[in-house]
Design a protein around this motif. Sequence first.
Motif, PDB file in Angstrom:
ATOM      1  N   MET A   1     -56.918 -47.278  67.955  1.00 56.72           N
ATOM      2  CA  MET A   1     -57.182 -48.683  67.918  1.00 56.72           C
ATOM      3  C   MET A   1     -56.984 -49.247  66.507  1.00 56.72           C
ATOM      4  O   MET A   1     -56.383 -50.295  66.350  1.00 56.72           O
ATOM      5  CB  MET A   1     -58.627 -48.879  68.397  1.00 56.72           C
ATOM      6  N   LEU A   2     -57.521 -48.519  65.522  1.00 57.26           N
ATOM      7  CA  LEU A   2     -57.368 -48.939  64.131  1.00 57.26           C
ATOM      8  C   LEU A   2     -55.896 -48.896  63.712  1.00 57.26           C
ATOM      9  O   LEU A   2     -55.415 -49.787  63.019  1.00 57.26           O
ATOM     10  CB  LEU A   2     -58.216 -48.043  63.218  1.00 57.26           C
ATOM     11  N   ILE A   3     -55.167 -47.873  64.166  1.00 52.81           N
ATOM     12  CA  ILE A   3     -53.753 -47.744  63.831  1.00 52.81           C
ATOM     13  C   ILE A   3     -52.952 -48.892  64.422  1.00 52.81           C
ATOM     14  O   ILE A   3     -52.074 -49.450  63.775  1.00 52.81           O
ATOM     15  CB  ILE A   3     -53.212 -46.377  64.287  1.00 52.81           C
ATOM     16  N   ARG A   4     -53.247 -49.278  65.669  1.00 54.22           N
ATOM     17  CA  ARG A   4     -52.547 -50.402  66.286  1.00 54.22           C
ATOM     18  C   ARG A   4     -52.777 -51.691  65.500  1.00 54.22           C
ATOM     19  O   ARG A   4     -51.861 -52.454  65.261  1.00 54.22           O
ATOM     20  CB  ARG A   4     -53.052 -50.609  67.712  1.00 54.22           C
ATOM     21  N   ARG A   5     -54.011 -51.897  65.115  1.00 56.64           N
ATOM     22  CA  ARG A   5     -54.348 -53.105  64.363  1.00 56.64           C
ATOM     23  C   ARG A   5     -53.660 -53.085  62.991  1.00 56.64           C
ATOM     24  O   ARG A   5     -53.198 -54.110  62.504  1.00 56.64           O
ATOM     25  CB  ARG A   5     -55.862 -53.179  64.199  1.00 56.64           C
ATOM     26  N   LEU A   6     -53.590 -51.889  62.395  1.00 58.97           N
ATOM     27  CA  LEU A   6     -52.955 -51.747  61.086  1.00 58.97           C
ATOM     28  C   LEU A   6     -51.469 -52.112  61.145  1.00 58.97           C
ATOM     29  O   LEU A   6     -50.943 -52.778  60.263  1.00 58.97           O
ATOM     30  CB  LEU A   6     -53.141 -50.318  60.578  1.00 58.97           C
ATOM     31  N   PHE A   7     -50.781 -51.689  62.210  1.00 61.16           N
ATOM     32  CA  PHE A   7     -49.347 -51.971  62.331  1.00 61.16           C
ATOM     33  C   PHE A   7     -49.051 -53.402  62.754  1.00 61.16           C
ATOM     34  O   PHE A   7     -47.914 -53.825  62.771  1.00 61.16           O
ATOM     35  CB  PHE A   7     -48.687 -50.979  63.300  1.00 61.16           C
ATOM     36  N   ARG A   8     -50.055 -54.157  63.096  1.00 61.02           N
ATOM     37  CA  ARG A   8     -49.853 -55.556  63.467  1.00 61.02           C
ATOM     38  C   ARG A   8     -49.949 -56.490  62.257  1.00 61.02           C
ATOM     39  O   ARG A   8     -49.577 -57.650  62.358  1.00 61.02           O
ATOM     40  CB  ARG A   8     -50.883 -55.974  64.518  1.00 61.02           C
ATOM     41  N   THR A   9     -50.427 -55.999  61.146  1.00 60.33           N
ATOM     42  CA  THR A   9     -50.584 -56.870  59.984  1.00 60.33           C
ATOM     43  C   THR A   9     -49.282 -56.915  59.176  1.00 60.33           C
ATOM     44  O   THR A   9     -48.598 -55.903  59.010  1.00 60.33           O
ATOM     45  CB  THR A   9     -51.727 -56.387  59.069  1.00 60.33           C
ATOM     46  N   PRO A  10     -48.935 -58.091  58.648  1.00 61.87           N
ATOM     47  CA  PRO A  10     -47.701 -58.223  57.853  1.00 61.87           C
ATOM     48  C   PRO A  10     -47.734 -57.386  56.575  1.00 61.87           C
ATOM     49  O   PRO A  10     -46.706 -56.887  56.124  1.00 61.87           O
ATOM     50  CB  PRO A  10     -47.634 -59.709  57.520  1.00 61.87           C
ATOM     51  N   LEU A  11     -48.902 -57.212  55.983  1.00 59.30           N
ATOM     52  CA  LEU A  11     -49.009 -56.434  54.756  1.00 59.30           C
ATOM     53  C   LEU A  11     -48.564 -54.981  54.975  1.00 59.30           C
ATOM     54  O   LEU A  11     -47.918 -54.392  54.113  1.00 59.30           O
ATOM     55  CB  LEU A  11     -50.447 -56.485  54.225  1.00 59.30           C
ATOM     56  N   THR A  12     -48.864 -54.422  56.114  1.00 61.35           N
ATOM     57  CA  THR A  12     -48.438 -53.050  56.431  1.00 61.35           C
ATOM     58  C   THR A  12     -46.921 -52.967  56.488  1.00 61.35           C
ATOM     59  O   THR A  12     -46.314 -52.045  55.926  1.00 61.35           O
ATOM     60  CB  THR A  12     -49.049 -52.596  57.775  1.00 61.35           C
ATOM     61  N   TRP A  13     -46.281 -53.920  57.121  1.00 63.08           N
ATOM     62  CA  TRP A  13     -44.821 -53.899  57.244  1.00 63.08           C
ATOM     63  C   TRP A  13     -44.143 -54.156  55.888  1.00 63.08           C
ATOM     64  O   TRP A  13     -43.099 -53.588  55.596  1.00 63.08           O
ATOM     65  CB  TRP A  13     -44.348 -54.900  58.299  1.00 63.08           C
TER      66      TRP A  13
END
Length: 191
Positions: free
Chosen positions: A1-13
Amino acid sequence: MLIRRLFRTPLTWIAITVLAAGSAFGLYWFQPWKLLTDAEVAERLSTVATPATSPAPTGSATPTSSAPPASPDAAAATLVSSGDFISHEHDTSGSARIVRTADGQHRLELVGLDTSNGPDLRVWLTDQPVIEGRDGWHVFDDGHWVELGRLKGNRGDQGYPIPNDVELSDLTSVSIWCKRFAVSFGAATLG
């Protein structure tokens, strides 16, 4: 769940893009695989005539030995200068020689060269002295130098034509020069 949320943020990309671009640039710039690979060259070098043995003094009891007749190619090249490589940034061995061919052209020949492979290696004739140790790594771009081309291979025999307008009396050494990092892999005094 945390990983999914992490990959949805623009900062991660943005971070992933920066890391990927930095890795691609680092691989291009340093080319680390070249330290693990060798490029061998086996070009035909000039035949340089060696001086004939001098006859024994008169009255000697031993018969004189004469050198075998020179082949037609033996007179084709004259040795102008030569020297052995010393190591700088990387272990380097072999020798360098400048020969004058029968048609009057000059050519630098690297004989039995053995050095590390690396990015953007060039063959330079320079007016700088060959200094052993770390003090000699960076001197060759300080004075006058002539680039004869990219190093064809980090191992073996290879030749490079010297342009007619190059004044050889001013150039006293040869360097295997890494242009990208401004450092000599190895060099030889031409004498």
